[in-house]
Write an enzyme that holds these catalytic residues in place. Structure first.
Site, PDB file in Angstrom:
ATOM      1  N   SER A 247       0.800  -1.213   0.000  1.00 15.32           N
ATOM      2  CA  SER A 247       0.000   0.000   0.000  1.00 15.32           C
ATOM      3  C   SER A 247       0.844   1.279   0.000  1.00 15.32           C
ATOM      4  CB  SER A 247      -0.945   0.025   1.209  1.00 15.32           C
ATOM      5  OG  SER A 247      -0.233   0.291   2.398  1.00 15.32           O
ATOM      6  N   LYS A 284       1.296   4.030   7.299  1.00 14.74           N
ATOM      7  CA  LYS A 284       0.526   4.879   6.391  1.00 14.74           C
ATOM      8  C   LYS A 284       1.010   6.327   6.525  1.00 14.74           C
ATOM      9  CE  LYS A 284      -2.564   1.872   4.793  1.00 14.74           C
ATOM     10  NZ  LYS A 284      -1.813   0.696   5.229  1.00 14.74           N
TER      11      LYS A 284
END
Length: 326
Positions: A247, A284
């Site tokens: 991701s 993230k």
């Protein structure tokens, strides 16, 4: 001018070899192979050897003197030779040097050096110097500015090589380590810098962190990661963790990478963080919007994670990554 320290000067503007200086005879190397330690030529040879070790960082075991070769069936002796190990782990001449007494000139020595290079086919470079000037050849006699620094690939050992991306400095390095000796160097922009053992910190390595959906992780370290002090300043303030998932690929954080993490419990907008969420952990990009936090992936396949600020615990900020090259 007489008070200048010649070790602060270079023999040539394009060569990092320092200007000639005399060494004490007690500091001479390889004296068991030298016939006359008091001759003027020996002063220049010992200066050159010292420069190969101090400035060019060659280990003594790769340097020798009075290296015998045959020129038209007659024996000759190369003043100084630097060796390297080839892909077959065979020790071969890499650079040969012809040395002349200080200020005596290098013209005759250049022709002698060429004759030596012709009969040492595996040798890559040659140089002749009288301590005042230097002439450097590639094996095909093309004149070049300088000869190479030591590189750990010249040694007969398995090399572990990592790419290290430093996000804070926007730099990418190659970190190389000899498996059997622990010798380490850092390569940036083609230049190799030897890293001394006291300039390496070890930080804890943990099992995994998600770069996709959050996954559970363990507090038990699975090993150590060694990094130079030029990248991390204090081992107590950092840890490393394996990344699982894709991701964050557009932020140059890939599946299988080792993330280098600075411990912290707060973050600024756009920081890449290691976040603890409901007993699970993920990596993230952090973005705060009022009382809401977005954990944003760097891959269009994934959606941001939208949570309330109180539901999130930040455990660190990713300051770099490293990945094994071979």
């Amino acid at each position: 001018m007489s008070e200048l320290n010649t070790k602060l000067l270079r023999i040539d503007s394009k060569c990092i070899l320092r200007s000639f200086y005399k060494l004490r005879i007690d500091d001479y190397r390889y004296i068991n192979k030298i016939r006359d330690i008091y001759c003027k030529e020996e002063e220049v040879r010992q200066w050159l050897i010292n420069e190969l070790i101090e400035t060019y960082k060659y280990p003594e075991e790769l340097i020798d003197v009075e290296y015998r070769i045959n020129v038209f069936s007659k024996p000759a002796f190369v003043d100084v030779v630097v060796f390297r190990y080839d892909s077959n782990k065979e020790k071969v001449p890499f650079i040969i040097f012809e040395v002349k007494p200080y200020l005596s000139g290098i013209g005759q020595g250049a022709e002698q050096l060429k004759s030596y290079l012709n009969v040492v086919p595996k040798c890559s470079f040659g140089a002749v110097t009288d301590g005042n000037s230097i002439l450097i050849f590639e094996s095909r006699f093309e004149i070049i500015d300088d000869f190479p620094h030591f590189d750990i690939s010249m040694l007969p050992s398995q090399i572990e090589e990592y790419e290290v991306v430093d996000f804070r400095r926007s730099k990418t390095y190659r970190l190389r380590k000899l498996v059997d000796t622990g010798h380490t160097d850092l390569v940036q922009d083609g230049h190799s810098i030897e890293i001394k053992s006291e300039d390496v910190f070890k930080i804890n390595l943990y099992e995994k962190v998600a770069a996709g959906v959050p996954v559970e992780t363990s507090d038990e370290a699975i090993g150590k990661v060694a990094l130079p002090t030029s990248i991390i300043s204090d081992p107590e303030r950092y840890f490393a963790i394996k990344v699982k998932g894709d991701s964050m690929v557009e932020a140059n954080i890939k599946d299988g990478d080792i993330a280098i993490v600075q411990k912290c419990n707060t973050a600024e907008n756009r920081d890449i963080v290691i976040a603890w969420l409901d007993g699970e952990i993920t990596v993230k990009r952090f973005c705060k919007m009022g009382s809401t936090v977005l954990l944003i992936p760097e891959n269009s396949k994934y959606e941001p994670i939208n949570i309330k600020e109180g539901e999130l615990r930040i455990v660190g900020k990713v300051v770099g990554v490293m990945r094994k090259k071979r």
